[in-house]
Design an enzyme around this catalytic site. Structure first.
Site, short mmCIF file in Angstrom:
data_model
loop_
_atom_site.label_atom_id
_atom_site.label_comp_id
_atom_site.label_asym_id
_atom_site.label_seq_id
_atom_site.Cartn_x
_atom_site.Cartn_y
_atom_site.Cartn_z
N TYR A 61 0.85 -1.21 0.00
CA TYR A 61 0.00 0.00 0.00
C TYR A 61 0.87 1.24 0.00
O TYR A 61 1.86 1.30 0.72
CB TYR A 61 -0.94 0.01 1.21
N GLU A 63 -0.44 4.96 -0.54
CA GLU A 63 -1.18 6.20 -0.82
C GLU A 63 -0.23 7.40 -0.75
O GLU A 63 0.63 7.47 0.14
CB GLU A 63 -2.32 6.38 0.19
N ASP A 207 -7.02 13.11 -25.34
CA ASP A 207 -7.14 11.73 -24.84
C ASP A 207 -6.56 10.81 -25.93
O ASP A 207 -7.21 10.56 -26.95
CB ASP A 207 -8.61 11.41 -24.56
N THR A 233 -4.76 5.47 -21.81
CA THR A 233 -4.61 4.14 -21.24
C THR A 233 -3.14 3.76 -21.45
O THR A 233 -2.41 4.42 -22.17
CB THR A 233 -5.47 3.10 -21.97
N LYS A 236 -3.24 -0.17 -24.72
CA LYS A 236 -3.69 -0.31 -26.11
C LYS A 236 -2.44 -0.31 -27.00
O LYS A 236 -1.62 -1.21 -26.85
CB LYS A 236 -4.71 0.78 -26.43
N ARG A 242 -2.84 -3.06 -18.01
CA ARG A 242 -4.10 -2.33 -17.92
C ARG A 242 -3.88 -1.18 -16.97
O ARG A 242 -3.62 -1.39 -15.79
CB ARG A 242 -5.22 -3.21 -17.33
#
Ligand SMILES: *Cc1c(COP(=O)(O)O)cnc(C)c1O
Length: 427
Positions: A61, A63, A207, A233, A236, A242
């Site tokens: 973790y 953050e 984008d 992304t 692609k 991902r």
């Protein structure tokens, strides 16, 4: 003494723990090996990317951002995230990169949060023209929480209607203007969007979810210097895990970082961050420039072959990795064609075409592209064969004998083109 859990499942392999899921993974490997994967948003992530994603970094973790975390034990995570950001900043030539968005849609949502308040006016390309849901389409949060104005393409040549973009911008004065698309086969003219955005004081967001690999590889003009904020992304044409990323000018760094965390998300997916770093390293090589150019050369060759086979292509062809075919003249609905093609080992997706008279769930078009095929090393000669097979299938989508024969021909051809990470299935 060390405690053991039920049959010590914590040490067992996926096959031992969950044979059901394992068998689905194996079957998907087989499918990705045997079929021509032509959905333009898909690709094959290299094994090095997969290894980074599936590593112990998953367990941590973290953050916050490198050097400013809320948990201890961040030495390796900070180093990984810094590498990912620095590599992207160098590769794209931008001031700042944020690699924490969980995917492309959350990256866009973070941009809305950074620059707009609920009810503010925003602008983007409508879904029926090839825009993405997150650019203000009414069923998406971007269309529900904001006053979204949508531009489109022209009837006569199906290219972006810049007169409409300029008129709507002057009339509605949006805070944010999105450009970039999910089903548009032509080069995006970033300087032209920038001029319109500047005139009305809008922040221009490019984008580049579909084309970031082409931009990184020098095969599509870059939005850098035109759009203050760039989202994408990473899975692609960029061929990474991902994930999502936001690239921006120094002046927007604080707003973007705050919007992603703590504005929208909790802990970043550190395995993904490592995968993005690996993908960015690979995308900085000469090999990747060759790949990006080949994706486009293949798309052009395939488009030519399809035109020869009687297909009607939206805009008449392609400048990028993507082709949109309108099957109206062939008299076959997109869904019927896509399903028959899948049985023939050719995987595409049915898609609306601009001004489509049919419903989105049963549209007139077929969307396809070359990023995944090119990752396997297929070239122009193979594209000619693929185009010819597609013409045969669409001409007779119920000829199951011929469809089965084509599926076998596809499998045979692909034996010579092992997919990245699936070499063990070839031969
Ligand atoms: C794919 C895509 C997205 C969304 O990405 P997800 O990772 O599926 O959320 C956003 N914008 C455009 C233009 C896309 O093509």
């Amino acid at each position: 003494m060390r405690l053991l859990y039920a049959a010590d499942m914590t040490l067992a392999s996926l096959e031992q723990v969950d044979p059901e899921i394992h068998s689905h993974v194996l079957a998907e490997e087989r499918r990705e090996h045997e079929k021509l994967r032509m959905i333009p948003s898909e690709n094959y992530a290299p094994p090095a990317v997969m290894a980074a994603c599936g590593s112990v970094l998953n367990n941590k973790y973290s953050e916050g951002y490198a050097g400013r975390r809320y948990y201890e034990g961040q030495a390796e995570i900070d180093a990984v995230e810094r590498l990912a950001c620095e590599r992207l900043e160098t590769l794209f030539g931008v001031d700042h990169a944020n690699v924490q968005p969980y995917s492309g849609s959350p990256a866009n949502l973070a941009v809305y949060l950074a620059f707009a308040k609920p009810g503010d006016t925003v602008m983007g390309m409508g879904l029926p023209s090839g825009g993405h849901l997150t650019h203000g389409w009414k069923v998406s949060i971007s269309g529900k929480f904001f006053n979204a104005v949508q531009y489109g393409v022209k009837r006569e040549d199906q290219r972006i209607d810049f007169d409409q973009v300029a008129t709507l911008a002057r009339e509605h004065r949006p805070k944010l203007m999105f450009c970039g698309a999910t089903a548009y086969p032509r080069t995006i003219d970033f300087p032209r969007f920038a001029e319109i955005a500047r005139d009305v004081g809008a922040v221009l967001v490019a984008d580049i979810a579909h084309i970031s690999g082409l931009v990184a590889g020098g095969a599509h003009p870059s939005p850098v210097g035109h759009a203050g904020v760039i989202t994408s992304t990473t899975h692609k044409t960029f061929r990474g895990p991902r994930g999502g990323m936001i690239l921006c000018d120094a002046e927007h760094k604080k707003a973007i970082d705050r919007a992603v965390f703590p504005g929208l998300q909790g802990g970043p997916h550190n395995g993904t961050t490592a995968g993005i770093a690996v993908a960015a390293k690979l995308a900085s090589t000469e090999d990747f420039r060759t790949y990006a150019a080949a994706v486009i050369a293949n798309a052009r060759a395939l488009a030519e072959s399809l035109l020869e086979g009687g297909f009607d292509l939206v805009t008449g062809g392609t400048d990028n990795h993507l082709i949109l075919a309108d099957l109206t003249a062939q008299g076959v609905p997109g869904k019927v064609a896509a399903q028959a093609l899948d049985r023939a080992g050719i995987v595409t997706n049915y898609n609306s075409v601009p001004f489509d008279p049919r419903k989105p769930f049963d549209p007139s078009g077929l969307r396809l592209g070359t990023p995944a095929l090119t990752s396997r090393g297929l070239g122009v000669a193979e594209m000619k064969r693929v185009g010819a097979w597609m013409a045969e299938v669409v001409a007779a989508p119920e000829d199951e004998a011929r469809i089965a024969a084509i599926a076998a021909e596809v499998r045979e051809m692909l034996e010579d083109f092992p997919a990245p990470g699936l070499e063990h299935l070839a031969g």
